[in-house]
Design a protein around this motif. Structure first.
Motif, PDB file in Angstrom:
ATOM      1  N   HIS A  49       0.839  -1.189   0.000  1.00 49.58           N
ATOM      2  CA  HIS A  49       0.000   0.000   0.000  1.00 49.58           C
ATOM      3  C   HIS A  49       0.882   1.252   0.000  1.00 49.58           C
ATOM      4  CE1 HIS A  49      -3.486  -2.510   0.804  1.00 49.58           C
ATOM      5  NE2 HIS A  49      -2.760  -3.131   1.708  1.00 49.58           N
ATOM      6  N   ASN A  51       0.810   4.100   1.601  1.00 51.34           N
ATOM      7  CA  ASN A  51       1.209   4.660   2.895  1.00 51.34           C
ATOM      8  C   ASN A  51       2.302   3.831   3.559  1.00 51.34           C
ATOM      9  OD1 ASN A  51      -0.501   6.845   2.744  1.00 51.34           O
ATOM     10  ND2 ASN A  51      -2.197   5.804   3.763  1.00 51.34           N
ATOM     11  N   ASP A  52       2.238   2.503   3.366  1.00 52.75           N
ATOM     12  CA  ASP A  52       3.279   1.646   3.943  1.00 52.75           C
ATOM     13  C   ASP A  52       4.642   1.989   3.351  1.00 52.75           C
ATOM     14  OD1 ASP A  52       1.400   0.329   5.462  1.00 52.75           O
ATOM     15  OD2 ASP A  52       1.073  -1.246   3.967  1.00 52.75           O
ATOM     16  N   LYS A  55       5.942   5.369   4.660  1.00 50.55           N
ATOM     17  CA  LYS A  55       6.467   5.254   6.020  1.00 50.55           C
ATOM     18  C   LYS A  55       7.845   4.582   6.008  1.00 50.55           C
ATOM     19  CE  LYS A  55       2.004   5.007   8.393  1.00 50.55           C
ATOM     20  NZ  LYS A  55       1.103   4.136   9.185  1.00 50.55           N
TER      21      LYS A  55
END
Length: 223
Positions: A49, A51-52, A55
């Motif tokens: 994903h 956002n993963d 991060k």
């Protein structure tokens, strides 16, 4: 984050944050979308994903400053200061990457013939000097940091070969490394210079006739 570093040799450009991955003798930039595709090949379509990845990139501790005047060709690294290929025990991070093999023995027959036609003078000696000058400028384009503080200006009538020359230079360095911010736009909006961050050369193909009244930014850029 550890996986990105171990699997792809991922690093961040210091103070900028752009992501690069290891490619043999050096590093190449990678977009977020391309990184997603690589990871989907590793883990499957449904396990990665956006956002993963964002991060994980934020936790990459290896942040490098680019080494100046090193050109990464597909088959070697070239030191513009020493004017020769170099060998290194570890990959070098350089912003200038040429997507061709380096052949030190190659002769640019077609390019030279084009230049001889474009810069034809009244004697062969003067033509040879003009062509030599353009070759030197073309070689200078491979340096970084503007160490000789020059801003080449090509003038000539329509059809003289300026666009052809710029097209050749663009093909060598790639469209992603070429910006086209005019001097007038730089004067009106200093933020337009942000395009230089991802570029190696700024080519102004046609300059208009409007007056430039403040040349301080141009002086900063050229030396």
């Amino acid at each position: 984050s550890e996986y990105l570093v171990r699997r792809y040799g991922a690093i961040l450009r210091k103070d900028v944050g752009d992501v690069y991955i290891l490619d043999g003798i050096g590093y190449v930039p990678i977009t977020h979308d391309d990184f997603i595709l690589l990871l989907k090949d590793d883990f499957g379509e449904n396990f990665i994903h956006d956002n993963d990845l964002k991060k994980a990139i934020g936790y990459i501790s290896e942040r490098k400053e680019p080494v100046p005047n090193i050109v990464k060709f597909k088959n070697t690294l070239y030191d513009m200061g020493e004017m020769k290929p170099i060998e290194t025990n570890e990959p070098l991070f350089t912003l200038l990457q040429i997507d061709y093999d380096l052949n030190p023995n190659a002769e640019s027959i077609l390019f030279k013939r084009f230049l001889e036609t474009t810069f034809k003078r009244d004697t062969e000696e003067k033509t040879e000097q003009a062509v030599k000058g353009v070759f030197q400028i073309s070689g200078y384009f491979f340096t970084s940091g503007n160490i000789y503080q020059i801003l080449p200006i090509f003038t000539g009538l329509a059809g003289a070969g300026k666009s052809t020359f710029f097209n050749i230079i663009t093909a060598i360095f790639g469209n992603k490394k070429i910006s086209g911010v005019s001097l007038q736009n730089l004067e009106k909006d200093s933020h337009s210079g942000s395009q230089f961050l991802e570029s190696h050369l700024n080519i102004i193909r046609d300059s208009d006739d409007s007056m430039i009244t403040n040349n301080s930014l141009i002086k900063n850029l050229t030396g």
